[in-house]
Design an enzyme around this catalytic site. Sequence first.
Site, short mmCIF file in Angstrom:
data_model
loop_
_atom_site.label_atom_id
_atom_site.label_comp_id
_atom_site.label_asym_id
_atom_site.label_seq_id
_atom_site.Cartn_x
_atom_site.Cartn_y
_atom_site.Cartn_z
N HIS A 1 0.84 -1.20 0.00
CA HIS A 1 0.00 0.00 0.00
C HIS A 1 0.88 1.25 0.00
O HIS A 1 0.54 2.25 -0.63
CB HIS A 1 -0.93 0.02 1.21
CG HIS A 1 -1.85 1.20 1.22
ND1 HIS A 1 -3.03 1.22 0.51
CD2 HIS A 1 -1.75 2.41 1.83
CE1 HIS A 1 -3.62 2.40 0.68
NE2 HIS A 1 -2.87 3.14 1.47
N GLU B 1 1.08 7.58 -3.71
CA GLU B 1 1.97 7.34 -2.58
C GLU B 1 3.26 8.13 -2.71
O GLU B 1 3.83 8.57 -1.70
CB GLU B 1 2.25 5.85 -2.44
CG GLU B 1 1.07 5.04 -1.96
CD GLU B 1 0.65 5.42 -0.56
OE1 GLU B 1 1.52 5.46 0.34
OE2 GLU B 1 -0.55 5.67 -0.34
N HIS C 1 3.85 10.50 0.35
CA HIS C 1 4.84 9.97 1.28
C HIS C 1 6.26 9.95 0.71
O HIS C 1 7.21 10.34 1.40
CB HIS C 1 4.45 8.55 1.69
CG HIS C 1 3.14 8.45 2.39
ND1 HIS C 1 2.94 8.90 3.68
CD2 HIS C 1 1.93 7.97 1.97
CE1 HIS C 1 1.68 8.70 4.04
NE2 HIS C 1 1.05 8.14 3.02
#
Length: 205
Positions: free
Chosen positions: A101, A144, A148
């Site tokens: 994920h 992502e 992040h």
Amino acid sequence: MPVGRLARYALFAALISISILTYLREQEAPTQTTRPAPVPGIDRGAQQSTAKADKELLPAGSGFDIYVLALSWSPSYCAAEGAKANRQQCNSGRPYGFVVHGLWPQFEQGYPQDCDTAQPRDVPYSLARQLSDIMPSTGLVTYEWRKHGACSGLGQQDYFSVMRQAMNRVSIPSAYRQPDLRPEINPLALEQAFVSQMPACRRTG
């Protein structure tokens, strides 16, 4: 409980359970590189062999304390989302079990997100597709990275190399190695299976 709700709960619990089994790099210096110790029992085929990956020195990144590798159980996601599920992940004809994920830079308390970076915001399709065996949604790869990866202090290629190295070091319990299992899973049993399989992982919750 309706199957949809149960599947969603199982997905959420799987994500949380595997997130607390942290692949961590405690940072000692902003430019430090790290060579993780080999972990036996890796069951996932990777584009690079584990032996080769273990020999590589990967950049550690900077501006945070630890990495958390978050996994999700793909059958739960596909069952919960149904027709709305990502086609690359759920309708590709290839069954997936646990998928990445995200790889999240974290502080000991809290985490950075959506950081300013000189790196491109978009991930090239060619790079995203190189991750298809562990992260089958190219849209998720870009998401992502923006939320992040941009906070890791790394370029895109290095960030995703660290992500693959982290996934290479996860040993999936035998009961969860077959992606054609029913989507409903017991979150507590799942967590215990991972703790038993990888006793060196410390629990954070």
